[in-house]
Design an enzyme around this catalytic site. Structure first.
Site, short mmCIF file in Angstrom:
data_model
loop_
_atom_site.label_atom_id
_atom_site.label_comp_id
_atom_site.label_asym_id
_atom_site.label_seq_id
_atom_site.Cartn_x
_atom_site.Cartn_y
_atom_site.Cartn_z
N GLU A 1 -2.39 -10.50 -17.50
CA GLU A 1 -2.58 -9.43 -16.52
C GLU A 1 -3.38 -8.26 -17.09
O GLU A 1 -4.05 -7.55 -16.35
CB GLU A 1 -1.26 -8.97 -15.91
N HIS B 1 5.66 -33.04 -24.49
CA HIS B 1 5.74 -33.76 -23.21
C HIS B 1 4.50 -33.55 -22.35
O HIS B 1 4.51 -33.85 -21.16
CB HIS B 1 7.01 -33.35 -22.46
N LYS C 1 1.52 -1.67 -8.89
CA LYS C 1 2.79 -1.52 -9.60
C LYS C 1 3.97 -2.02 -8.77
O LYS C 1 4.90 -2.60 -9.30
CB LYS C 1 2.97 -0.03 -9.96
N TRP D 1 -3.88 -1.76 -1.26
CA TRP D 1 -3.95 -2.97 -2.05
C TRP D 1 -4.26 -4.07 -1.05
O TRP D 1 -3.43 -4.40 -0.20
CB TRP D 1 -2.63 -3.22 -2.76
N GLU E 1 6.85 -14.20 -20.74
CA GLU E 1 6.56 -12.78 -20.55
C GLU E 1 5.34 -12.35 -21.39
O GLU E 1 4.47 -11.62 -20.93
CB GLU E 1 7.79 -11.95 -20.91
N CYS F 1 0.87 -1.16 0.00
CA CYS F 1 0.00 0.00 0.00
C CYS F 1 0.91 1.21 0.00
O CYS F 1 2.12 1.08 0.12
CB CYS F 1 -0.85 0.03 1.26
N ASN G 1 1.51 -0.10 5.84
CA ASN G 1 1.88 -0.85 4.64
C ASN G 1 2.66 -2.06 5.11
O ASN G 1 3.63 -1.91 5.86
CB ASN G 1 2.74 0.04 3.73
N GLY G 2 2.24 -3.25 4.67
CA GLY G 2 2.94 -4.47 5.09
C GLY G 2 1.95 -5.46 5.67
O GLY G 2 0.74 -5.36 5.41
O1 M6R Z 1 9.36 -3.65 -9.67
P1 M6R Z 1 9.71 -5.08 -9.98
O2 M6R Z 1 10.47 -5.22 -11.26
O3 M6R Z 1 10.43 -5.74 -8.84
O4 M6R Z 1 8.33 -5.81 -10.16
C1 M6R Z 1 8.27 -7.19 -10.38
C2 M6R Z 1 6.88 -7.62 -10.77
O5 M6R Z 1 5.96 -7.32 -9.75
C3 M6R Z 1 6.43 -6.97 -12.08
O6 M6R Z 1 7.33 -7.21 -13.11
C4 M6R Z 1 5.05 -7.49 -12.46
O7 M6R Z 1 5.13 -8.85 -12.79
C5 M6R Z 1 4.44 -6.68 -13.61
N1 M6R Z 1 3.04 -6.48 -13.37
C6 M6R Z 1 4.59 -7.32 -14.93
O8 M6R Z 1 4.04 -6.59 -15.96
#
Ligand code: M6R
Length: 606
Positions: A486, A502, A601, A74, A479, A2, A99-100
């Site tokens: 997502e 497989h 994010k 969040w 990826e 958060c 936060n946490g």
């Molecule tokens: O800030 P970070 O690179 O550590 O974040 C890692 C993941 O949370 C981040 O890449 C996440 O998977 C994204 N939503 C992917 O688009």
């Protein structure tokens, strides 16, 4: 995870806190709230949904007061509701934002409830407010109360408390979750990061783990968990762009896809010395000392590590293992085979990655942090920093940070290989020259929006999709599938093409979209055979490839081509159409592209 903010000494506390929260919305956006203290009364506004809802609530009823705290949430413990939104207030006397995760909250809550405390939410956080009430009732002052509470709670936290007993100061503490204290003119502020405070001050104190602080308008007193006063220097943080806008694009994600030529060029420049050599910002001696690398990352950053493993092992002959950060320390890894941990994180704040890096450091490994946010926790704690210069990435789905990470990782592989003598200066210069062509190549790939639009329209009707790749394009398949799921909420899985036979090939039925990533590399013929097997079973092949490889898959149902590229660079260039496909599919479906459901994010909980 958060975002938390606070202000003391600012006469327009409500609007200032709202602005700070807007800068933290990347940390969570399912509900938010602000509380101020005015003439001895706690005044609370909370709203479910995006911050704009809180803004509306505040416009209807402004918050008076010169001290307050705020939160954007969040959800972890307790569903998304106004009752579970922060700030939480206990006994009209103490308000907190957190936060946490307080891991032992159930035990604490049971104890407090049996002592007569009434809880209003299902959150773990609310115990903090009641613990302060309990401590003040017992006659403890702010320092002793906080000390007692920190001794009782377990888990990761950054919190701020505001109490009617201490109407001119905020109480804050942190452990594992980030917290910055901003020193302003006649006012002090707190935020989950310095960006939240960028419109208010650049003078910042970063608390260390287990620190707590009492913050008034003109003074910050920091203590260690046992109550010993601590001296934490203020630093001047780099001027931050703070809030960036969409610059005329429909979504931040679209803008960030278009920013990739610049992000790559700037990141490459950061890896190049004054003589035009790739240095990885490290000395030759430091590079030579690297004998094995454990890569630690999450999500898209983890897929970047998996691609980099091919480069580093091929070019530098240094063994690499890629670890999902959240798993690493809990499997008690044997670290003796590695000299170095490379933690990769766009935000530099992902708690899984930070904790994995700390674990590696405590096991004696040197640490390198590859981060996009300067001054982030990982950047501050690591031995060496490899910077990406992608600029602020706002869209929750990572795009320009990913291609910038890959650019830096390939440059690092070349610098390492050169230092180790596994490639000569001529080969290093040749690869460097190829990397320099990337911004131009990526710029040409950006013309693919229109050709991809009809393909995205068809894909948006699907319930499920597969992504296939071999070699460096296997992690890119993972990826690509992550981007699609997502953003558009379509179920998508990535597989190594050769692994299909497989088991996963059983998933293929008539019309299933199969996004195939292909380059003219050493595994092209085998990868194309794997695609033929998928097509023979009814898979609808959407081929993403370079021009010279199109002929290999003459059975594809749709084809997206990028310019020809050296196979080392193929995963970087082919990432762009995969991003555009996921973006346009989400636009077709009408999902919330920049803030997809259930995500944030920066993920600062384990
Ligand atoms: O800030 P970070 O690179 O550590 O974040 C890692 C993941 O949370 C981040 O890449 C996440 O998977 C994204 N939503 C992917 O688009």
């Amino acid at each position: 995870m958060c975002g938390i903010v606070g202000a003391v000494g600012h006469d327009r506390c409500g609007p200032v806190l709202l602005d700070a929260l807007k800068r933290l919305e990347y940390r969570g956006y399912d509900s938010s709230g602000i509380v101020t203290l005015h003439e001895g009364q706690i005044d609370l506004r909370r709203a479910v949904g995006k911050l704009v809802n809180l803004e509306t609530a505040l416009a209807d009823q402004a918050l008076p007061g010169s001290i307050g705290i705020g939160h954007t949430r969040w959800a972890t413990h307790g569903g998304v509701s106004e009752d579970n939104a922060h700030p939480h207030v206990a006994s009209d006397r103490v308000s907190i934002v957190h936060n946490g995760i307080i891991e032992n909250h159930r035990t604490i809550r049971a104890r407090l409830e049996s002592a007569g405390h009434k809880f209003a939410s299902d959150t773990d956080s609310e115990v903090l407010a009641h613990l302060f009430v309990e401590a003040f009732d017992a006659g403890l002052d702010a320092v002793a109360a906080t000390q007692k509470i920190l001794a009782e709670i377990e888990g990761a936290y950054a919190f701020a408390a505001m109490a009617t007993d201490y109407p001119e100061q905020l109480i804050v503490a942190r452990n594992a979750s980030p917290l910055a204290v901003g020193i302003g003119e006649g006012a002090c502020y707190i935020g989950s990061d310095a960006i939240a405070l960028a419109h208010l001050t650049r003078k910042v104190i970063y608390l260390k783990d287990h620190d707590f602080a009492l913050i008034s308008a003109d003074h910050v007193a920091v203590y260690q968990a046992d109550g010993t006063p601590a001296n934490r220097e203020a630093v001047i943080v780099a001027a931050s762009p703070g809030m960036v806008d969409k610059g005329g694009y429909r979504h931040f994600m679209e803008k960030e896809i278009y920013e990739q030529p610049d992000a790559i060029a700037h990141s490459l420049a950061a890896m190049t010395d004054a003589d035009g050599q790739l240095t990885a910002t490290m000395s030759t001696e430091d590079l030579r000392a690297i004998t094995g690398i454990v890569m630690l990352a999450a999500g898209t950053s983890h897929y970047a590590t998996q691609i980099a493993r091919y480069w580093i092992e091929t070019l530098a002959k240094v063994p690499v293992v890629c670890e999902v950060a959240s798993e690493y320390r809990y499997r008690h890894p044997v670290t003796s085979a590695y000299s170095t941990a490379l933690a990769i994180s766009q935000s530099g704040e992902s708690l899984d990655t930070l904790m994995a890096m700390r674990h590696a450091a405590s096991s004696g490994l040197h640490t390198i942090g590859l981060v996009n946010v300067p001054g982030s926790t990982i950047a501050r704690e690591t031995d060496f920093v490899l910077p990406t210069r992608a600029g602020p990435e706002i869209g929750v789905a990572s795009t320009k940070a990913f291609t910038a990470q890959l650019t830096v990782l390939l440059s690092f592989a070349v610098a390492l290989a050169k230092a180790k003598g596994s490639i000569d200066a001529e080969r290093a210069a040749q690869i460097h020259q190829q990397i320099q062509s990337l911004p131009g190549l990526v710029g040409r790939a950006l013309t693919l929006f229109d050709p991809i639009r009809p393909i995205a329209h068809a894909l948006s009707q699907a319930r499920s999709a597969l992504y296939l790749g071999r070699g460096t394009l296997y992690p890119l398949a993972l990826e690509g599938a992550l981007k699609l799921k997502e953003l558009s909420y379509i179920h998508a899985e990535g597989f190594a093409s050769g692994e299909m036979k497989h088991g996963p090939i059983a998933l293929i039925e008539e019309g299933l979209p199969v996004v195939a990533l292909l380059a003219a590399d050493e595994v092209m013929a085998k990868a194309s055979s794997n695609l033929r097997e998928a097509a023979a079973r009814g898979g609808q092949i959407i081929l993403i490839t370079e021009e010279r490889a199109v002929h290999e898959v003459d059975f594809a149902d749709a084809v997206i081509t990028v310019p020809n590229v050296d196979s080392l660079l193929a995963p970087i260039l082919l990432a762009v159409p995969a991003q555009i496909l996921a973006y346009l599919t989400a636009v077709e479906k009408g999902t919330d592209v920049d803030q997809p459901r259930n995500l944030a994010k920066s993920v600062t909980v384990e």
